[in-house]
Design an enzyme around this catalytic site. Structure first.
Site, PDB file in Angstrom:
ATOM      1  CD  GLU A   1      56.790  61.061   5.808  1.00 17.81           C
ATOM      2  OE1 GLU A   1      56.494  60.997   4.589  1.00 17.81           O
ATOM      3  OE2 GLU A   1      56.595  62.048   6.517  1.00 17.81           O
TER       4      GLU A   1
ATOM      5  CG  HIS B   1      51.869  60.107  12.291  1.00  9.19           C
ATOM      6  ND1 HIS B   1      52.847  60.541  13.160  1.00  9.19           N
ATOM      7  CD2 HIS B   1      51.611  61.146  11.461  1.00  9.19           C
ATOM      8  CE1 HIS B   1      53.165  61.800  12.871  1.00  9.19           C
ATOM      9  NE2 HIS B   1      52.440  62.195  11.842  1.00  9.19           N
TER      10      HIS B   1
HETATM   11 MN    MN Z   1      55.595  63.870   6.854  1.00 10.99          MN
END
Ligand code: MN
Length: 442
Positions: A214, A144
């Site tokens: 997440e 990411h």
């Molecule tokens: Mn974040």
């Protein structure tokens, strides 16, 4: 990470739905949550998810057969105080898990009495598993960080500190909500990077609303101000994990993020899944923490034999989207991507130890976000920013719609599970939110 009979994959529950294929809440999971009857104003109760049911620990407290040594913890649970239990020493948390596993296992002498203490999950509403006092979001997803870095800084995607420092920022606890809470599109300042330097920014609804896939770690026991936590002690100070959607306003972020980092692009809402999956439940899924050849090894304070041997966790992560049009047509959500937490660049123990390394005091119930978990392959991005290449390549959805960023009415759901082939699933349930239109501007 020692295993005991509560991890035995052959063990079954007298709650038959715990054995259903694909069920997140097997007998080997036993996550904590806070619930009440849907639509009621009753006080929140502590429960353990099992199959499609919840074991109500207030109702279960008077049932005979609980180990006498666990009376203080069982009393606290019956009073709705989960923090008192997650703050207990590791050995106590392990003993409690064993007692609940025994009580729900096939053949338990407590079965007849506990059968009346089950509440269908479909009839319950959930709260956050505990009060989140403080929230820090890290940036452990190197795929990411690299992809997003390229979008923001094509010549310099990964800054030189990334492989040495677990990068993080202080988030905001007040806007953390439980799965199912709608998310209102934020207003904010934006200015396109291509605008002339003397052009004023616009103020209005975010046009590039995104999610971030997440996990969030909940701190079990904190540390006193000024007293760091050595990495060898860090694991025992973690209670467990939840899913975390760090909703992000990319157009606000691009304009505001320098020089101090995320602010209003991130703090308008963050969604947590309601079930706290304990570190004990995840013990069978620990895997070695490794660095790619040629990358630096962590500094000594972020290194330990245990962290190298089993610091990472094999958890499959997924993102699902159902648009308003799909919902109207009766179509199920479609999976946008999948990745695995084992690809994170830093372990949870490293995050906690680094956070406390300067003496910063953590506390029971603090939330440590992992940062967006994207996989190494194209199509494994944990955000639309990555999947649509900054909005340049819209995703085609089944039914003909496309998405570069989220539209009003979209329901975004994160899911996660740990599972070995043929074994029980230790799943997280859903972390879900539907986008509402922005407030009207004057
Ligand atoms: Mn974040």
């Amino acid at each position: 990470m020692s295993l005991d009979k509560s991890h035995n994959a052959q063990r079954t529950s007298w709650v038959a739905s715990a054995q259903a294929a694909g069920c997140d809440f097997s007998l080997q999971n036993l996550p904590w949550g806070r619930f009440r009857r849907a639509g009621s104003t009753e006080p929140w109760r502590i429960g353990v998810a099992i199959g499609d049911q919840i074991l109500d620990l207030a109702a279960a407290r008077p049932v005979a057969g609980w180990p006498a040594a666990l009376a203080p913890q069982l009393d606290a649970l019956a009073q709705g105080d989960l923090a008192a239990v997650i703050a207990a020493p590791k050995a106590t948390r392990v003993a409690l898990r064993l007692a609940i596993s025994d009580a729900l296992a096939t053949g338990s002498p407590q079965q007849a009495a506990l059968a009346g203490c089950l509440v269908a999950q479909a009839a319950a509403e959930m709260a956050l598993p505990c009060t989140i006092r403080d929230y820090t979001d890290f940036y452990t997803g190197i795929h990411h960080a690299t992809t997003v870095g390229k979008l923001f800084r094509p010549d310099n995607p990964l800054l030189p500190n990334y492989k040495w420092v677990p990068i993080g920022y202080h988030g905001r606890a007040s806007s953390i909500v439980v799965s199912g809470t709608p998310l209102r599109r934020p207003l904010g300042q934006t200015r396109a990077p291509t605008s002339p330097a003397d052009e004023a920014p616009a103020f209005g609804p975010c046009q590039r609303l995104d999610y971030e896939l997440e996990l969030g770690a909940i701190v079990a026991q904190g540390n006193a101000l000024g007293e760091p936590v050595p990495i060898t002690a860090a694991e025992d100070r973690l209670a467990g994990l939840v899913l975390l959607n760090d909703w992000s306003a990319r157009d606000l972020q691009a304009w505001e993020y320098q020089p101090l980092g995320p602010f209003l692009a991130k703090n308008f809402g963050s969604t947590l899944s309601p079930w706290l999956v304990t570190m004990e439940a995840l013990a069978p899924y620990r895997v070695p923490f490794t660095r790619p050849a040629g990358d630096p090894q962590p500094l000594p304070y972020l290194d330990s034999a245990a962290n190298r041997a089993a610091g990472a966790i094999d958890i499959t992560l997924e993102v699902w989207l159902q648009t308003a049009a799909m919902r109207q047509r009766g179509e199920a959500a479609t999976r946008l991507s999948s990745s695995n937490f084992r690809d994170a660049y830093w372990t949870l123990a490293q995050l906690l130890t680094h956070h406390a390394s300067n003496g910063c005091n953590l506390a029971t119930g603090d939330l440590l976000g992992t940062g967006t978990q994207s996989g190494p392959e194209a199509g494994q991005g944990g955000s639309l920013l990555e999947l649509s290449m900054g909005g340049k390549q819209p995703l085609a959805l089944p039914g003909g719609e496309t998405r570069s960023f989220l539209a009003d009415g979209d329901t975004l759901t994160l899911r996660a599970f740990a599972q070995q082939a043929g074994g029980p699933r230790v799943g997280f349930g859903a972390c879900s939110g539907t986008v509402l239109p922005a407030p009207l501007t004057a």
